[in-house]
Design an enzyme around this catalytic site. Sequence first.
Site, PDB file in Angstrom:
ATOM      1  N   LYS A 108     -16.940 -23.333  41.094  1.00  0.00           N
ATOM      2  CA  LYS A 108     -17.269 -22.119  40.339  1.00  0.00           C
ATOM      3  C   LYS A 108     -17.260 -22.385  38.831  1.00  0.00           C
ATOM      4  CE  LYS A 108     -13.898 -19.550  42.105  1.00  0.00           C
ATOM      5  NZ  LYS A 108     -13.232 -20.514  43.015  1.00  0.00           N
ATOM      6  N   ARG A 130     -10.664 -11.090  43.344  1.00  0.00           N
ATOM      7  CA  ARG A 130     -10.069 -11.850  44.440  1.00  0.00           C
ATOM      8  C   ARG A 130      -9.444 -10.948  45.491  1.00  0.00           C
ATOM      9  NH1 ARG A 130      -9.259 -16.865  41.233  1.00  0.00           N
ATOM     10  NH2 ARG A 130      -8.460 -18.535  42.527  1.00  0.00           N
ATOM     11  N   ARG A 148      -9.505 -33.646  41.812  1.00  0.00           N
ATOM     12  CA  ARG A 148      -9.434 -32.931  40.529  1.00  0.00           C
ATOM     13  C   ARG A 148      -8.047 -33.051  39.910  1.00  0.00           C
ATOM     14  NH1 ARG A 148     -11.116 -26.643  40.304  1.00  0.00           N
ATOM     15  NH2 ARG A 148      -8.957 -26.270  40.870  1.00  0.00           N
ATOM     16  N   ARG A 163      -3.505 -29.808  36.413  1.00  0.00           N
ATOM     17  CA  ARG A 163      -3.047 -28.528  36.966  1.00  0.00           C
ATOM     18  C   ARG A 163      -1.994 -28.770  38.036  1.00  0.00           C
ATOM     19  NH1 ARG A 163      -8.126 -24.630  38.264  1.00  0.00           N
ATOM     20  NH2 ARG A 163      -6.509 -23.792  39.638  1.00  0.00           N
ATOM     21  N   ARG A 186      -3.186 -22.015  48.628  1.00  0.00           N
ATOM     22  CA  ARG A 186      -4.298 -21.356  47.921  1.00  0.00           C
ATOM     23  C   ARG A 186      -5.469 -21.100  48.871  1.00  0.00           C
ATOM     24  NH1 ARG A 186      -5.112 -25.613  43.543  1.00  0.00           N
ATOM     25  NH2 ARG A 186      -6.771 -24.321  42.673  1.00  0.00           N
TER      26      ARG A 186
HETATM   27  P1  AMP Z   1      -8.440 -20.499  39.547  1.00  0.00           P
HETATM   28  O1  AMP Z   1      -8.500 -21.186  38.236  1.00  0.00           O
HETATM   29  O2  AMP Z   1      -9.524 -19.487  39.730  1.00  0.00           O
HETATM   30  O3  AMP Z   1      -8.370 -21.473  40.694  1.00  0.00           O
HETATM   31  O4  AMP Z   1      -7.068 -19.668  39.587  1.00  0.00           O
HETATM   32  C1  AMP Z   1      -5.832 -20.323  39.503  1.00  0.00           C
HETATM   33  C2  AMP Z   1      -4.727 -19.352  39.870  1.00  0.00           C
HETATM   34  O5  AMP Z   1      -4.710 -18.255  38.933  1.00  0.00           O
HETATM   35  C3  AMP Z   1      -4.836 -18.690  41.227  1.00  0.00           C
HETATM   36  O6  AMP Z   1      -4.301 -19.507  42.272  1.00  0.00           O
HETATM   37  C4  AMP Z   1      -4.000 -17.421  41.023  1.00  0.00           C
HETATM   38  O7  AMP Z   1      -2.613 -17.699  41.034  1.00  0.00           O
HETATM   39  C5  AMP Z   1      -4.380 -17.049  39.585  1.00  0.00           C
HETATM   40  N1  AMP Z   1      -5.560 -16.167  39.556  1.00  0.00           N
HETATM   41  C6  AMP Z   1      -6.791 -16.454  39.028  1.00  0.00           C
HETATM   42  N2  AMP Z   1      -7.624 -15.427  39.176  1.00  0.00           N
HETATM   43  C7  AMP Z   1      -6.934 -14.455  39.814  1.00  0.00           C
HETATM   44  C8  AMP Z   1      -7.261 -13.159  40.293  1.00  0.00           C
HETATM   45  N3  AMP Z   1      -8.505 -12.645  40.129  1.00  0.00           N
HETATM   46  N4  AMP Z   1      -6.287 -12.436  40.906  1.00  0.00           N
HETATM   47  C9  AMP Z   1      -5.051 -12.923  41.058  1.00  0.00           C
HETATM   48  N5  AMP Z   1      -4.676 -14.167  40.676  1.00  0.00           N
HETATM   49  C10 AMP Z   1      -5.600 -14.924  40.052  1.00  0.00           C
END
Ligand code: AMP
Length: 194
Positions: A14, A89, A128, A134, A146
Site C-alpha cells: 500500500k 481498518r 522489509r 519497524r 497483524r
Molecule cells: P501500517 O503502517 O499501516 O502497517 O500500521 C502499523 C500499525 O499502526 C498497525 O499495526 C496498527 O497498530 C496501527 N494503525 C495504523 N493504522 C491504523 C488504523 N486505521 N486503525 C488502528 N490502528 C492503526
Amino acid sequence: MLNIVLFGPPGAGKGTQSAKLIEKYHLVHLSTGDIFRANIKGETELGKLAKSYMDNGQLVPDAVTINMLQSEADKHPDAKGYIFDGFPRTHAQAQALDEFLATKNTGIFMMLALEVSEDELRIRLTERAKVSGRPDDADPIIIQKRIDVYNAETMPVKGYYQAQNKYQGVNGIGSIDSIFEALCTEINKGVFNS
Ligand code: AMP
C-alpha cells in the site's frame, strides 16, 4: 474530489503504490501508520499511546485514530483528493470516514484492494524488517498477530464498500510497475464511468 481507499493486508504494498499514485493523480497521501510512527519519533503523547498497541500488532483504538485522521486531512484544505492508506481498518472507521467526507460535500470514489496471499505477506514483511527498522516487522509472532487482526477486524470493511459498489480488487503480486498499471487502469475506468 478523487478520494481513494487503498486497502490490503500488512505487506501488500500500500505504501509503495500510494507514493506512485499521489504523484500521478496529484493527491494527498494519508497513511495512519506513517502518522503514528512520526508521533512515536517525535515522542508525543499520541505516539506513546499508539506505540503500546503497534508494538503488539493490535489496532490503535478507533476514537484516537479517527480524530487523528480528520485533523491530518484538515491540514490539506486544497487537496484534489486523498489516498487513504491503512485507514479505514474497522467498520466504525469506515462509517466515520463517510460522515467526515460528507461534511465536505464529497465521498469515497473507490476502494482499491491489493490482493496478496498470506505466505507472500510473511515473506515480504520478514524481508522489509531488514530495512524498515519497524519493531512490528521484526518478530514473526507480531507479524502473525497483524495478519490475524487484519482478517478478523479489517477484512469486513471490504463488505462495507462492496455494498456501495465501490470495491475493486487488484492482484498485488507482480512487479511494482505492473501493479501500478493495474491500479491506474481501475481508477481511469472509474473516472470514465462516473
Ligand atoms: P501500517 O503502517 O499501516 O502497517 O500500521 C502499523 C500499525 O499502526 C498497525 O499495526 C496498527 O497498530 C496501527 N494503525 C495504523 N493504522 C491504523 C488504523 N486505521 N486503525 C488502528 N490502528 C492503526
